[in-house]
Structures are given as C-alpha cells and as structure tokens.
Design an enzyme around this catalytic site. Structure first.
Site, short mmCIF file in Angstrom:
data_model
loop_
_atom_site.label_atom_id
_atom_site.label_comp_id
_atom_site.label_asym_id
_atom_site.label_seq_id
_atom_site.Cartn_x
_atom_site.Cartn_y
_atom_site.Cartn_z
N TYR A 129 45.85 59.75 41.36
CA TYR A 129 45.36 58.37 41.29
C TYR A 129 45.65 57.64 42.60
CZ TYR A 129 45.13 53.52 39.59
OH TYR A 129 44.84 52.18 39.44
N SER A 149 44.82 49.57 44.48
CA SER A 149 46.05 49.56 43.68
C SER A 149 47.24 49.64 44.61
CB SER A 149 46.08 50.78 42.75
OG SER A 149 47.35 50.91 42.15
N1 NAP Z 1 45.75 47.64 34.87
C1 NAP Z 1 46.56 47.91 35.89
O1 NAP Z 1 47.80 47.87 35.77
C2 NAP Z 1 45.95 48.24 37.24
C3 NAP Z 1 46.81 48.27 38.35
C4 NAP Z 1 46.28 48.56 39.61
C5 NAP Z 1 44.93 48.81 39.73
N2 NAP Z 1 44.11 48.79 38.64
C6 NAP Z 1 42.69 49.05 38.85
O2 NAP Z 1 41.91 48.05 38.23
C7 NAP Z 1 40.67 48.61 37.79
C8 NAP Z 1 40.46 48.31 36.34
O3 NAP Z 1 41.56 48.81 35.61
P1 NAP Z 1 41.85 48.36 34.11
O4 NAP Z 1 43.31 48.36 33.90
O5 NAP Z 1 41.07 47.15 33.79
O6 NAP Z 1 41.27 49.62 33.33
P2 NAP Z 1 40.47 49.75 31.97
O7 NAP Z 1 40.79 48.64 31.07
O8 NAP Z 1 40.68 51.16 31.49
O9 NAP Z 1 38.97 49.61 32.47
C9 NAP Z 1 38.37 50.61 33.23
C10 NAP Z 1 36.90 50.30 33.29
O10 NAP Z 1 36.26 51.35 34.03
C11 NAP Z 1 35.15 51.82 33.29
N3 NAP Z 1 34.96 53.23 33.53
C12 NAP Z 1 35.86 54.24 33.42
N4 NAP Z 1 35.26 55.41 33.68
C13 NAP Z 1 33.95 55.14 33.96
C14 NAP Z 1 32.83 55.95 34.27
N5 NAP Z 1 32.90 57.28 34.33
N6 NAP Z 1 31.64 55.34 34.48
C15 NAP Z 1 31.52 53.98 34.40
N7 NAP Z 1 32.55 53.17 34.09
C16 NAP Z 1 33.75 53.76 33.86
C17 NAP Z 1 35.47 51.54 31.82
O11 NAP Z 1 34.27 51.29 31.11
P3 NAP Z 1 33.63 52.26 29.99
O12 NAP Z 1 34.74 52.80 29.17
O13 NAP Z 1 32.67 51.37 29.26
O14 NAP Z 1 32.91 53.29 30.78
C18 NAP Z 1 36.27 50.25 31.91
O15 NAP Z 1 35.41 49.13 31.84
C19 NAP Z 1 40.73 50.09 38.14
O16 NAP Z 1 40.13 50.32 39.39
C20 NAP Z 1 42.22 50.36 38.22
O17 NAP Z 1 42.51 51.48 39.04
C21 NAP Z 1 44.60 48.51 37.39
#
Ligand code: NAP
Length: 252
Positions: free
Chosen positions: A160, A147
């Site tokens: 985070y 990130s």
């Molecule tokens: N969206 C943004 O703006 C953004 C920006 C920078 C970086 N990121 C990074 O991109 C990645 C995905 O983010 P996102 O925005 O797509 O988030 P999201 O929609 O909340 O998805 C998070 C995923 O992680 C899984 N997860 C969470 N806790 C878990 C656990 N204990 N065990 C197994 N799986 C788990 C969830 O699946 P389940 O609920 O099925 O477990 C979900 O599929 C992350 O690494 C985040 O830090 C996102």
C-alpha cells in the site's frame, strides 16, 4: 446549502465516491457549487450519495466503473463522465485498494497486481484521458489521494505504501509537465482517518495516533476540506505538493 459557491460552474469527477473519504469529497464539492460525477463500483451506494447531494440542492450523477478492470474500463469512465456532465475541470483520484495490514512476506502476486492497477495505473490513465480537454478549456485541477504511508515506512504496509509513494511521485512529475498549461496537480496525504467503513478499526486508529501530536484520527470531512482547497481558486499558484492532513503525524 452551506458553502461559498467557489466551485460554481465546475464539473468534478471523484473516484471512489461511493463511501468514506470520497463520499465526503463529493458532498463538499457539491456544496461549493460543483456538478459532481460520483464514481465507484457499488451503484446502490453511488445513487444514494447522488440523492443526498440532490436533497441538499446540489448537482450530481453516478457513473459506475471498476478501476481494477483494465485500461479500457478507465478510459470508458473518462468518456462516460464527460458525456454525463461535460468537460471535467476537477479530477479527484481517490479510489484505492486498501490492503489489510500484512507482512511483505504474505503479499501475493495477485494483490500486488491489483494494488498497482487500482492505485497507480487507473489514476495514471484517467488523468491522461481527461487532461487534454482541461487544457483545451484553459485549465483544470487534479487532486490525488495519497497517504502518510507514501512518506514513511510501516512494517505492515509495504505494498500500500509503495503504491501511495508512486502517486506522490506522479504528482510532482505531472505538475511539472502540466503547470504551463494551467493544469494543477496536487496530493492530499491523510493520516488515519475515521470513516463509516472503518469505524470498526477505531481502536487501531486511536493507538496509531495516540503518540502523535493531535492524538486523534482525522475525519473524512477534514480531508475533504483540503481537497476542495487544492481543487479551487484559493490554490492557483500551488503545483505538485503533497499536503498532509494528519494531525501532525509526519511532523515527528
Ligand atoms: N481512511 C484512512 O485512514 C485513509 C488514510 C490515508 C489515505 N486514505 C486514502 O483515502 C482514499 C479513500 O479511503 P477510504 O478510507 O475512504 O476508503 P473506503 O471507505 O474503503 O473507500 C474506498 C473507495 O474506493 C472505491 N474503490 C475501491 N476499489 C475500487 C475499484 N476497483 N474500482 C472503483 N472504485 C473502487 C470504493 O468504491 P466501490 O466499493 O463502490 O467500488 C470506495 O468508494 C484512498 O485513496 C485511501 O488510500 C485513507
């Protein structure tokens, strides 16, 4: 099905693929011909994505895992994913605990443990569990989901950001350790990215990006395209980089 087939014959494991960016990554890898293990805790959403990939003519299976449940759960995922599709050639460490904006004065000990367990310990153990068979097979690729918060300080994202900075650091160390064995390790660092989960925070994302060069949040598909690039043979001499996909956020 769109795609050039550049991941044909590869098996990929994507953690946190039940939604958001991970889902887009799973779909993009499948469109390029990979057999994808979709992982997460939510079986209903996981099976839904597997069905969607199948409907497009791709190959995917769902393997559940709670990456916050300790080392054995992580090693079980490595074992079950391999049993389901064969040797994993591409590992995408995407799952993360996304801690809501908070002052460092508010973070609880439980939140600190959970963030480090899911965002650092799980990718560490999962990568260590899968790399030996990649090496045995002649090579592989690991793509971590970092990130911009791992690169810059933010007053409401200390925990985070620290976990993501840790992942950026692991990327360099693992790349250094594994490059000679033809295992490439890289990271994609998204800026604010709109997904179906955080569409409710659109306003906050737009205000975060309004002062930055591209002046809009990214999409999950834009992040997924960078993951596919780093995972594939267009990136065979790229080791240990953290690639921002942030509309220029880190350029300022
Ligand atoms: N969206 C943004 O703006 C953004 C920006 C920078 C970086 N990121 C990074 O991109 C990645 C995905 O983010 P996102 O925005 O797509 O988030 P999201 O929609 O909340 O998805 C998070 C995923 O992680 C899984 N997860 C969470 N806790 C878990 C656990 N204990 N065990 C197994 N799986 C788990 C969830 O699946 P389940 O609920 O099925 O477990 C979900 O599929 C992350 O690494 C985040 O830090 C996102």
């Amino acid at each position: 099905m769109a795609g050039t087939g550049r991941m044909q014959g590869r098996n990929a494991l994507v953690t946190g693929a039940t939604g958001g960016i991970g889902r887009a990554v799973a779909i993009a890898l499948a469109r390029e011909g990979a057999t994808v293990v979709v992982s997460g805790r939510d079986a209903e959403r996981g099976e839904d994505i597997v069905r969607r990939i199948g409907d497009e003519g791709g190959k995917a299976v769902f393997v559940p895992a709670d990456l916050g449940a300790g080392g054995q759960a992580v090693r079980d995922l490595a074992r079950d994913a391999t049993a389901a599709v064969g040797v994993i050639d591409v590992l995408v460490n995407n799952a993360a605990v996304l801690i809501p904006a908070q002052s460092m004065l508010e973070a609880t000990e439980e939140e600190i443990d959970r963030a480090l367990a899911v965002n650092i310990k799980a990718p560490f153990l999962l990568t260590a569990a899968l790399v030996p068979s990649m090496v045995e097979r002649g090579g592989g690729a690991v793509v971590n989901m970092g990130s911009i918060n791992g690169e810059v300080g933010m007053d409401v994202a200390a925990l985070y950001g620290a976990s993501k900075a840790g992942l950026h650091s692991l990327t360099k160390s693992w790349a250094a350790e594994l490059a000679a064995k033809n295992v490439r390790v890289n990271t994609v660092a998204p800026g604010p990215t709109t997904t179906e989960h955080n569409v409710a925070h659109k306003e906050r994302q737009e205000s975060l990006t309004s002062a930055h060069p591209r002046r809009r949040p990214g999409t999950a598909e834009e992040v997924a395209a960078a993951v596919v690039f780093l995972a594939g043979d267009d990136a065979t001499h790229i080791h240990g980089v953290t690639l921002p996909v942030d509309g220029g956020f880190l350029a300022l």
